[in-house]
Design a protein around this motif. Structure first.
Motif, PDB file in Angstrom:
ATOM      1  N   THR A  55       0.832  -1.210   0.000  1.00 38.74           N
ATOM      2  CA  THR A  55       0.000   0.000   0.000  1.00 38.74           C
ATOM      3  C   THR A  55       0.863   1.255   0.000  1.00 38.74           C
ATOM      4  OG1 THR A  55      -1.768  -1.140   1.189  1.00 38.74           O
ATOM      5  CG2 THR A  55      -1.794   1.266   1.242  1.00 38.74           C
ATOM      6  N   LEU A  56       1.924   1.221   0.834  1.00 40.83           N
ATOM      7  CA  LEU A  56       2.821   2.373   0.905  1.00 40.83           C
ATOM      8  C   LEU A  56       3.528   2.600  -0.424  1.00 40.83           C
ATOM      9  CD1 LEU A  56       3.961   4.576   2.710  1.00 40.83           C
ATOM     10  CD2 LEU A  56       5.731   2.982   3.467  1.00 40.83           C
ATOM     11  N   MET A  57       3.964   1.523  -1.088  1.00 43.77           N
ATOM     12  CA  MET A  57       4.626   1.663  -2.381  1.00 43.77           C
ATOM     13  C   MET A  57       3.678   2.209  -3.430  1.00 43.77           C
ATOM     14  SD  MET A  57       7.179  -1.637  -2.661  1.00 43.77           S
ATOM     15  CE  MET A  57       7.768  -1.077  -4.243  1.00 43.77           C
ATOM     16  N   LEU A  58       2.436   1.650  -3.446  1.00 40.86           N
ATOM     17  CA  LEU A  58       1.452   2.141  -4.412  1.00 40.86           C
ATOM     18  C   LEU A  58       1.121   3.609  -4.159  1.00 40.86           C
ATOM     19  CD1 LEU A  58      -1.000  -0.899  -4.592  1.00 40.86           C
ATOM     20  CD2 LEU A  58       0.537  -0.083  -6.398  1.00 40.86           C
ATOM     21  N   ARG A  59       0.991   3.936  -2.878  1.00 36.85           N
ATOM     22  CA  ARG A  59       0.691   5.330  -2.533  1.00 36.85           C
ATOM     23  C   ARG A  59       1.830   6.248  -2.951  1.00 36.85           C
ATOM     24  NH1 ARG A  59       0.352   7.613   3.508  1.00 36.85           N
ATOM     25  NH2 ARG A  59      -0.294   9.730   3.049  1.00 36.85           N
ATOM     26  N   SER A  60       3.064   5.753  -2.758  1.00 35.32           N
ATOM     27  CA  SER A  60       4.232   6.545  -3.152  1.00 35.32           C
ATOM     28  C   SER A  60       4.229   6.822  -4.648  1.00 35.32           C
ATOM     29  CB  SER A  60       5.523   5.823  -2.758  1.00 35.32           C
ATOM     30  OG  SER A  60       5.577   5.609  -1.379  1.00 35.32           O
ATOM     31  N   VAL A  61       3.964   5.772  -5.428  1.00 37.32           N
ATOM     32  CA  VAL A  61       3.930   5.931  -6.884  1.00 37.32           C
ATOM     33  C   VAL A  61       2.818   6.892  -7.297  1.00 37.32           C
ATOM     34  CG1 VAL A  61       3.555   4.742  -9.067  1.00 37.32           C
ATOM     35  CG2 VAL A  61       4.954   3.673  -7.294  1.00 37.32           C
ATOM     36  N   GLN A  62       1.637   6.730  -6.667  1.00 32.86           N
ATOM     37  CA  GLN A  62       0.502   7.605  -7.004  1.00 32.86           C
ATOM     38  C   GLN A  62       0.798   9.051  -6.646  1.00 32.86           C
ATOM     39  OE1 GLN A  62      -2.636   5.696  -4.829  1.00 32.86           O
ATOM     40  NE2 GLN A  62      -3.072   4.199  -6.440  1.00 32.86           N
ATOM     41  N   MET A  63       1.358   9.260  -5.451  1.00 28.74           N
ATOM     42  CA  MET A  63       1.657  10.624  -5.022  1.00 28.74           C
ATOM     43  C   MET A  63       2.748  11.247  -5.877  1.00 28.74           C
ATOM     44  SD  MET A  63       1.431  10.558  -0.863  1.00 28.74           S
ATOM     45  CE  MET A  63       1.678  12.329  -0.817  1.00 28.74           C
ATOM     46  N   ALA A  64       3.768  10.463  -6.196  1.00 27.80           N
ATOM     47  CA  ALA A  64       4.861  10.991  -7.023  1.00 27.80           C
ATOM     48  C   ALA A  64       4.375  11.311  -8.423  1.00 27.80           C
ATOM     49  CB  ALA A  64       6.012   9.999  -7.072  1.00 27.80           C
ATOM     50  N   GLY A  65       3.486  10.460  -8.936  1.00 30.43           N
ATOM     51  CA  GLY A  65       2.991  10.666 -10.293  1.00 30.43           C
ATOM     52  C   GLY A  65       1.849  11.656 -10.376  1.00 30.43           C
ATOM     53  N   GLY A  66       1.427  12.189  -9.219  1.00 26.49           N
ATOM     54  CA  GLY A  66       0.288  13.114  -9.216  1.00 26.49           C
ATOM     55  C   GLY A  66       0.646  14.517  -9.625  1.00 26.49           C
ATOM     56  N   VAL A  73       7.190  16.639  -6.636  1.00 34.23           N
ATOM     57  CA  VAL A  73       7.376  15.189  -6.708  1.00 34.23           C
ATOM     58  C   VAL A  73       8.435  14.745  -5.707  1.00 34.23           C
ATOM     59  CG1 VAL A  73       8.196  13.300  -8.167  1.00 34.23           C
ATOM     60  CG2 VAL A  73       6.604  14.985  -9.095  1.00 34.23           C
ATOM     61  N   LEU A  74       9.558  15.451  -5.661  1.00 33.12           N
ATOM     62  CA  LEU A  74      10.656  15.074  -4.775  1.00 33.12           C
ATOM     63  C   LEU A  74      10.280  15.238  -3.305  1.00 33.12           C
ATOM     64  CD1 LEU A  74      13.675  16.610  -6.731  1.00 33.12           C
ATOM     65  CD2 LEU A  74      12.858  14.252  -6.740  1.00 33.12           C
ATOM     66  N   GLU A  75       9.522  16.279  -2.993  1.00 33.51           N
ATOM     67  CA  GLU A  75       9.085  16.471  -1.603  1.00 33.51           C
ATOM     68  C   GLU A  75       8.214  15.305  -1.146  1.00 33.51           C
ATOM     69  OE1 GLU A  75       7.140  20.220  -1.574  1.00 33.51           O
ATOM     70  OE2 GLU A  75       9.002  21.382  -1.781  1.00 33.51           O
ATOM     71  N   ARG A  76       7.316  14.843  -2.014  1.00 33.67           N
ATOM     72  CA  ARG A  76       6.452  13.714  -1.666  1.00 33.67           C
ATOM     73  C   ARG A  76       7.263  12.433  -1.496  1.00 33.67           C
ATOM     74  NH1 ARG A  76       1.668  14.942  -6.127  1.00 33.67           N
ATOM     75  NH2 ARG A  76       0.819  16.807  -5.095  1.00 33.67           N
ATOM     76  N   ILE A  77       8.248  12.239  -2.369  1.00 31.30           N
ATOM     77  CA  ILE A  77       9.102  11.053  -2.263  1.00 31.30           C
ATOM     78  C   ILE A  77       9.862  11.067  -0.940  1.00 31.30           C
ATOM     79  CG2 ILE A  77      11.129   9.902  -3.234  1.00 31.30           C
ATOM     80  CD1 ILE A  77      10.149  10.833  -5.993  1.00 31.30           C
ATOM     81  N   ALA A  78      10.363  12.225  -0.540  1.00 28.16           N
ATOM     82  CA  ALA A  78      11.100  12.349   0.720  1.00 28.16           C
ATOM     83  C   ALA A  78      10.230  11.945   1.907  1.00 28.16           C
ATOM     84  CB  ALA A  78      11.612  13.779   0.888  1.00 28.16           C
ATOM     85  N   GLU A  79       8.987  12.401   1.911  1.00 29.75           N
ATOM     86  CA  GLU A  79       8.072  12.056   3.009  1.00 29.75           C
ATOM     87  C   GLU A  79       7.803  10.554   3.026  1.00 29.75           C
ATOM     88  OE1 GLU A  79       7.167  14.047   5.296  1.00 29.75           O
ATOM     89  OE2 GLU A  79       7.657  16.021   4.447  1.00 29.75           O
ATOM     90  N   MET A  80       7.600   9.957   1.861  1.00 27.83           N
ATOM     91  CA  MET A  80       7.332   8.532   1.782  1.00 27.83           C
ATOM     92  C   MET A  80       8.533   7.707   2.252  1.00 27.83           C
ATOM     93  SD  MET A  80       4.240   7.927   0.685  1.00 27.83           S
ATOM     94  CE  MET A  80       3.842   9.286   1.796  1.00 27.83           C
ATOM     95  N   LEU A  81       9.730   8.086   1.857  1.00 26.79           N
ATOM     96  CA  LEU A  81      10.925   7.340   2.245  1.00 26.79           C
ATOM     97  C   LEU A  81      11.199   7.471   3.736  1.00 26.79           C
ATOM     98  CD1 LEU A  81      13.283   8.051  -0.789  1.00 26.79           C
ATOM     99  CD2 LEU A  81      12.247   5.878  -0.155  1.00 26.79           C
TER     100      LEU A  81
END
Length: 590
Positions: A55-66, A73-81
């Protein structure tokens, strides 16, 4: 009868044994059951963790691709990681392939203001940071449980934080490295599980395509900005801006295209000096002239190639000793194969790139054409001024000088006739002196108003026309009137041409029309501008005047065409003249 052979004790022992065996089997079955239950609980926990990770990976991809905005995009990736790794802080660094540096572009939002300033545009050389180098070589996550004591962590190139644990996760697109995520704790360390490390690595791989798409989108926007910048410069030329205005536009657009903090245009003089003719932003406005030999801009001018220097201070150039220039691009301004100057941009945060050089080269080529055209326009205007001066000098000689010479002749004749006692002849000669003096004064007033009156620039067309009527036509005995509708200023170039047209028409009225009245109407509306001049003089034959080239008609027609207007003249011998100039407002450029 046979004897009974049953042994009760043996039977009891056998029953006890069987009971013990059954009990043991039951206990064994219970143990197995408990193990199965524990295994099911463990499997359920693992399944739940797996579901959460997925779920976290899918959410990361969705948020990054949004979003296609790279920084978002990078800010969202940082929060997810940060969430995936269990380490609360994360910074995203993208690779600068030209310099082989990792440049910080985004991070989690839990740093304070001072910490954000310390990490802003931070650059990491993988060769000086073994932990990062190891992650890039392995193309997988690498962890340091205690960054303070780990020799792989170079704390000297990092902000002065109290680092605890650190996790470096490369961001990969296939085999290509796009950057790294630097996850860390401050204070206490954190023992990330293998699952957390793998999850962070999986997220980084999953969002790599979104990072690349956002980067490509940013490059596309940059190309669009380049085109728009060049278009703005060309628009400046089409609006016939003066050379200083064109140069200022070029400097400002150079800043916008490269994110530099200062820019300047230096024009080449005598192939030995570069003069700073326009500068905006930091530092360069302090310079005035640079020698071609020994200066960075001079190198670009001499070689005809752009020069990129990201460590200007190390060159120890004398002329820059008191000027804070850290990085610079100097691009030659070429018209065909001739270098006419140099365009400088300075001090970009993080330094300039080869892409910046490409942009500035492209822009400088277009800017040079604009500058050359503006200089040509300036020379044409200067030549027009010289021609006007020469014309005035000829008219001064032909009219005023001749009139004064005639005054001198009549005065001498009056003196002689007075000496001879010829009173009538003397009075006649003195009358001629009076007439010729008035004629000379009238011609002088006309010539004075042939010059560009200061009142035109300061107070506008209406004030200039009023001053002209009062100084020339009014003193000549004509009844004058000027009528206005919606008085408002027009661009000075339009007002000057209208004034020149009116001036020529008034000169004709004063010299030739024998009029008693002149009337000027100026109407300014949202649709058009109309200047109309009428007199009650003797009129003239319009076709004959056009054929002979007299009455200044050609000059008035050329001036009207220059400002996009239409000239109309109505005149009948003995019935006066009406002249009008109409200009559509849409043809008037601000």
């Amino acid at each position: 009868m046979p004897k009974n052979t049953r042994d009760p004790e043996a039977e009891i022992r056998q029953a006890s044994l069987e009971l013990a065996q059954a009990k043991k089997a039951l206990i064994d079955e219970i143990v197995v059951h408990e193990r199965v239950v524990e295994d099911l609980k463990h499997l359920n926990t693992e399944l739940r963790k797996s579901q959460e990770q997925t779920t976290l990976m899918l959410r990361s991809v969705q948020m990054a691709g949004g979003s296609l905005e790279l920084d978002k995009v990078l800010e969202r990736i940082a929060e997810m990681l940060a969430t995936a790794s269990g380490m609360p802080h994360c910074g995203i660094y993208l690779i600068d392939e030209e310099r082989n540096l990792l440049v910080r572009r985004a991070g989690t939002s839990n740093l304070n203001k001072k910490q954000r300033e310390q990490t802003k545009n931070l650059q990491i050389d993988p060769g000086q940071f073994p932990l990062v180098k190891e992650a890039l070589e392995l193309k997988g996550p690498v962890i340091s449980k205690d960054a303070r004591s780990d020799p792989r962590v170079n704390l000297k190139i990092l902000p002065p934080f109290d680092f605890g644990s650190m996790l470096v996760v490369p961001i990969l697109l296939g085999k290509r490295v796009l950057g790294v995520a630097l996850n860390y704790t401050m204070g206490e360390g954190y023992k990330s599980t293998r699952e957390e490390v793998d999850l962070a690595g999986g997220i980084a791989k999953s969002v790599a395509l979104a990072v690349e798409n956002a980067r490509l989108y940013g490059e596309t926007r940059q190309r669009l900005a380049e085109s728009q910048g060049i278009q703005r410069v060309m628009t400046g030329l089409l609006r016939k801006n003066s050379l200083p205005e064109v140069l200022e536009i070029i400097c400002n657009e150079a800043l916008n295209l490269t994110d530099a903090t200062g820019s300047a245009v230096l024009m080449l003089e005598d192939n030995s000096i570069l003069r700073v003719t326009s500068a905006v932003g930091e530092t360069l406005s302090a310079l005035d002239r640079l020698p071609v030999e020994g200066s960075l801009a001079g190198r670009a001018a001499s070689s005809g190639k752009a020069l990129l220097v990201n460590d200007v201070g190390s060159l120890e150039l004398d002329y820059l000793r008191d000027i804070d220039i850290k990085s610079l691009i100097a691009a030659p301004l070429r018209v065909e194969s001739t270098v006419i100057g140099v365009l400088d941009v300075i001090n970009k945060v993080g330094g300039f790139t080869k892409d910046d050089v490409r942009i500035i080269n492209l822009f400088a080529d277009q800017a040079a054409i604009v500058i050359d055209q503006a200089q040509l326009h300036q020379k044409v205007e200067q030549m027009a001024v010289m021609e006007e001066r020469q014309r005035l000098a000829r008219e001064l000689h032909d009219s005023v000088t001749q009139a004064l010479y005639s005054v001198n002749l009549y005065a001498e004749a009056a003196r002689r006739s007075l000496s001879a006692g010829k009173k009538g002849t003397t009075l006649s000669n003195l009358q001629k002196v009076r007439e010729m003096t008035h004629e000379a004064m009238r011609e002088m007033r006309l010539l004075v108003f042939e010059l560009h009156p200061l009142i035109l620039e300061k107070e506008g067309l209406v004030a200039a026309l009023q001053a002209r009527l009062a100084a020339v036509e009014g003193r000549s005995g004509l009844k004058t009137e000027i009528r206005l509708e919606d008085e408002q200023r027009l661009p000075i170039a339009i007002e000057e041409e209208l004034y020149r047209i009116a001036q020529e028409a008034l000169n004709n009225i004063t010299k030739h029309a024998q009029a008693t009245m002149v009337q000027i109407d100026l109407k300014v509306s949202q649709e058009n501008v109309c200047l109309e001049i009428k007199d009650d003089g003797m009129g003239f034959d319009l076709e004959a005047a056009r054929s002979s080239g007299g009455m200044g008609l050609r000059g008035m027609e050329e001036r009207t065409q220059k400002i996009g207007g239409v000239l109309a003249i109505e005149s009948t011998p003995g019935a006066g003249t009406r002249l009008s100039v109409n200009i559509a407002r849409k043809a008037i450029k601000a």
